[in-house]
Design a protein around this motif. Structure first.
Motif, mmCIF file in Angstrom:
data_model
loop_
_atom_site.group_PDB
_atom_site.id
_atom_site.type_symbol
_atom_site.label_atom_id
_atom_site.label_comp_id
_atom_site.label_asym_id
_atom_site.label_seq_id
_atom_site.Cartn_x
_atom_site.Cartn_y
_atom_site.Cartn_z
ATOM 1 N N ASP A 87 6.428 17.718 -0.840
ATOM 2 C CA ASP A 87 4.982 17.930 -0.925
ATOM 3 C C ASP A 87 4.219 17.002 0.009
ATOM 4 O OD1 ASP A 87 5.419 15.552 -2.228
ATOM 5 O OD2 ASP A 87 4.891 16.292 -4.219
ATOM 6 N N GLU A 88 4.917 16.381 0.958
ATOM 7 C CA GLU A 88 4.256 15.490 1.914
ATOM 8 C C GLU A 88 3.521 16.303 2.977
ATOM 9 O OE1 GLU A 88 3.376 11.929 4.158
ATOM 10 O OE2 GLU A 88 4.034 12.247 2.100
ATOM 11 N N PRO A 89 2.230 16.071 3.189
ATOM 12 C CA PRO A 89 1.542 16.726 4.304
ATOM 13 C C PRO A 89 2.233 16.383 5.614
ATOM 14 C CG PRO A 89 -0.042 15.684 2.834
ATOM 15 C CD PRO A 89 1.318 15.223 2.403
ATOM 16 N N ASN A 146 1.933 22.667 2.924
ATOM 17 C CA ASN A 146 1.057 22.835 1.765
ATOM 18 C C ASN A 146 -0.037 21.780 1.878
ATOM 19 O OD1 ASN A 146 -0.188 23.301 -0.649
ATOM 20 N ND2 ASN A 146 1.490 22.567 -1.934
ATOM 21 N N GLU A 147 -1.059 22.080 2.663
ATOM 22 C CA GLU A 147 -2.140 21.124 2.892
ATOM 23 C C GLU A 147 -3.358 21.849 3.473
ATOM 24 O OE1 GLU A 147 -1.933 18.644 6.578
ATOM 25 O OE2 GLU A 147 0.193 19.131 6.452
ATOM 26 N N ARG A 148 -4.464 21.150 3.533
ATOM 27 C CA ARG A 148 -5.672 21.726 4.114
ATOM 28 C C ARG A 148 -5.583 21.668 5.632
ATOM 29 N NH1 ARG A 148 -10.642 23.139 2.550
ATOM 30 N NH2 ARG A 148 -10.237 22.390 0.417
ATOM 31 N N LEU A 149 -5.781 22.820 6.279
ATOM 32 C CA LEU A 149 -5.753 22.902 7.731
ATOM 33 C C LEU A 149 -7.129 23.275 8.272
ATOM 34 C CD1 LEU A 149 -2.393 24.759 8.503
ATOM 35 C CD2 LEU A 149 -2.836 22.307 8.412
ATOM 36 N N PRO A 194 0.814 -1.225 0.000
ATOM 37 C CA PRO A 194 0.000 0.000 0.000
ATOM 38 C C PRO A 194 0.847 1.274 0.000
ATOM 39 C CG PRO A 194 -0.124 -1.143 2.125
ATOM 40 C CD PRO A 194 0.580 -2.058 1.196
ATOM 41 N N LEU A 195 0.597 2.123 -0.977
ATOM 42 C CA LEU A 195 1.261 3.424 -1.103
ATOM 43 C C LEU A 195 0.294 4.486 -0.583
ATOM 44 C CD1 LEU A 195 3.835 4.830 -2.425
ATOM 45 C CD2 LEU A 195 2.361 5.228 -4.385
ATOM 46 N N ILE A 196 0.734 5.318 0.338
ATOM 47 C CA ILE A 196 -0.146 6.261 1.032
ATOM 48 C C ILE A 196 0.139 7.675 0.547
ATOM 49 C CG2 ILE A 196 -1.047 6.959 3.262
ATOM 50 C CD1 ILE A 196 -1.154 3.909 2.664
ATOM 51 N N THR A 197 -0.888 8.377 0.098
ATOM 52 C CA THR A 197 -0.690 9.708 -0.480
ATOM 53 C C THR A 197 -1.985 10.512 -0.411
ATOM 54 O OG1 THR A 197 -0.037 10.864 -2.496
ATOM 55 C CG2 THR A 197 -1.230 8.824 -2.771
#
Length: 572
Positions: free
Chosen positions: A472-474, A531-534, A47-50
């Motif tokens: 670009d990792e959250p 760079n993510e939704r907060l 499983p690749l998590i993204t």
């Protein structure tokens, strides 16, 4: 009296492990029968998590194959949301075998893409399943190699991802638009079977590619070697390639790279080697090599079948890196100290076979790190799957092993729902059916420090570099206050001037995609902190400036229609 005192201490230690070892609980809507006709396949089934759509909820990417050729298409790429539902436009069927998967923002649009390595080609698709411009690319030599790889990395630090890929006899680097990069391909001895290790080993701003290769002549290994190539295809130095002695070769593992940014002379990589032998026992050699070609450590071990990639982590929190791996088809899982000596309490032997590459992570609240690995047994009709978790000295955690449905083929760990807690993800197969398992571990925090080996945790790029976190990792940042702010705001960093770290505090009024970026005095972007939704709340991030020169820098916060920039001063 002394014996009673020792017994009391032992009881306290055992109770502490029971108390602080959190029992995994099935995540809502799991386990999930993902595919009733196909099974997870090799590395592409791990499983690749993204977070493809940047909504703060991560997706699970995996690949299923119809081994028996009864249905069409034979292959299916699955993307599953954290709640167990299928991602829009997926699953997606293919008639060509997918051998490896990576994920990163290849086309620079701010969203993650998926890189796919097929038997005779490679492709990059966006989050909607569409081909990016310039893809797919034919890349075939006629050899059906079940261990072809694909990796992503910004080799030249230009904020664009390159695609690193292999075939028999060479390795190539392609640009983000599918064109072959100047200086490539480069010839190698035979075949590089597993992903390279990638990183800037000499701190010059450009990344290098470390890979091992081998070739067979009359069923005997010849020219097993390790190469280091620069971003432009040149050999790293005259000290490479290094050829392995006595018919040793690296078949089922990748090099493992540790980079010391403060002292490049302390940077090293590890290569597990198997000896070509007709006997049932295999002699394994573990080699620790400096970037100048000097062998720093070399150890021999007898175990059944091939060792997987050596993972890295400070198991006993003594400030020194330790290593772990298992045999591909055996029942031996081991941990090794910084000098490659087997740590007391190891090896561990579980049920079944196929320990392979493990995960070093902190999944309990009892001091040291843990080692997690999957194994399985096909003795019964349905097969049995196991996931083992150990303390640093080889003792099973109280809940270990987990016994999910099916033969466990691969495991990963991440924070799927951005709540700060760890989720353990596993793929398994039983009677030609594909099962996806997800457990949450209440009270165990997911941080990059707690999961220092990212390859099967959160390294979507497939770099095999210790501690690598994709830009670009959250980051899974959590608010430091639950009070909803009245407005968006960006505070002045503190301390200022600073050397080398400073804290940046900001407030988010509404749930929004939030960017916090660092720029140099010329306005060039040098780092993305988030760079993510907060969610609404007050946050604080640390900027680490040790790799930058003294001078004026700017940091800019963007959220909804709010944009603000402030100045800070780095003084060394």
């Amino acid at each position: 009296m002394k014996n009673k005192f020792l017994l009391l201490i032992l009881i306290q230690v055992v109770l502490a492990q029971v108390t602080f070892s959190q029992t995994p609980i099935y995540y809502q809507n799991y386990p999930l029968e993902l595919d009733g006709n196909r099974e997870p396949f090799r590395k592409a089934g791990i499983p690749l998590i993204t977070d493809l759509d940047k909504d703060g909820q991560k997706e699970i990417i995996t690949f299923a194959l119809d081994y028996y050729g009864m249905i069409n298409p034979l292959c299916m790429l699955h993307i599953i949301r954290s709640d167990g539902s299928s991602y829009p436009n997926f699953p997606k069927g293919y008639d060509e075998l997918i051998l490896d998967i990576a994920s990163g923002d290849v086309n620079g649009d701010g969203f993650l893409d998926i890189a796919l390595r097929f038997t005779h080609s490679f492709d990059v698709i966006d989050r909607f399943g569409n081909h990016l411009s310039g893809f797919p690319v034919n890349y075939s030599d006629g050899d059906i190699n079940p261990t072809n790889f694909i990796s992503l990395y910004d080799l030249d630090n230009d904020n664009k991802l390159e695609i690193i890929i292999n075939r028999t006899g060479d390795i190539s680097v392609f640009n983000f638009n599918g064109t072959l990069r100047s200086g490539w391909p480069r010839s190698i001895s035979g075949r590089a079977s597993y992903n390279p290790a990638i990183g800037d080993i000499d701190n010059d701003g450009f990344a290098e590619i470390v890979l091992s290769s081998f070739k067979f002549i009359n069923n005997i290994v010849d020219s097993g070697a390790v190469h280091i190539f620069r971003h432009n295809g040149l050999e790293y130095s005259n000290n490479f390639p290094i050829y392995f002695d006595s018919a040793y070769f690296s078949w089922s593992s990748s090099p493992s790279l540790f980079i010391n940014k403060n002292n490049s002379d302390s940077t090293f990589f590890l290569v597990p080697l198997d000896k070509n032998s007709l006997s049932s026992e295999r002699l394994h050699k573990f080699v620790k090599i400096g970037i100048h070609g000097v062998i720093l450590e070399k150890k021999y071990y007898f175990d059944l079948m091939d060792y997987g990639t050596l993972v890295m982590g400070d198991l006993n929190t003594d400030g020194k890196l330790d290593f772990s791996s298992g045999t591909q088809y055996g029942i031996s899982l081991s941990a090794f100290d910084n000098n490659l000596n087997r740590i007391e309490g190891w090896p561990a032997s579980g049920n079944g076979e196929h320990y392979a590459t493990s995960v070093i992570a902190k999944i309990s609240n009892f001091g040291s790190m843990n080692i997690i690995s999957n194994t399985w047994s096909a003795e019964s009709v349905n097969g049995n799957g196991y996931i083992y978790a150990y303390t640093n000295n080889g003792v099973n955690l109280p809940w270990s092993p987990l016994r999910p449905y099916g033969l466990v083929k691969g495991i990963s760990a991440s924070d799927l729902n951005n709540d700060g807690s760890v989720e353990l993800i596993a793929t398994a197969t039983q009677q030609r059916k594909f099962y996806l398992h997800v457990w949450t571990m209440p009270g165990v925090q997911f941080t990059h420090e707690n999961f220092p080996w990212p390859q099967y945790g959160h390294d979507r790029y497939r770099t095999n570099q210790y501690g690598f976190v994709p830009p670009d990792e959250p980051v899974g940042i959590q608010p430091i206050s639950s009070i909803v702010p009245e407005k968006f705001s960006l505070n002045q960093n503190f301390p200022n001037p600073f050397n080398p770290t400073t804290s940046i505090k900001f407030e988010i009024k509404n749930s929004s995609i939030t960017e916090l970026k660092i720029f140099d005095a010329l306005g060039r972007e040098v780092e993305t902190l988030i760079n993510e939704r907060l969610k609404p709340g007050t946050y604080s991030l640390t900027f680490e400036g040790s790799k930058f020169t003294s001078g004026v820098y700017f940091y800019r916060l963007t959220a909804d229609d709010f944009v603000e920039t402030k100045k800070m001063l780095l003084v060394k």
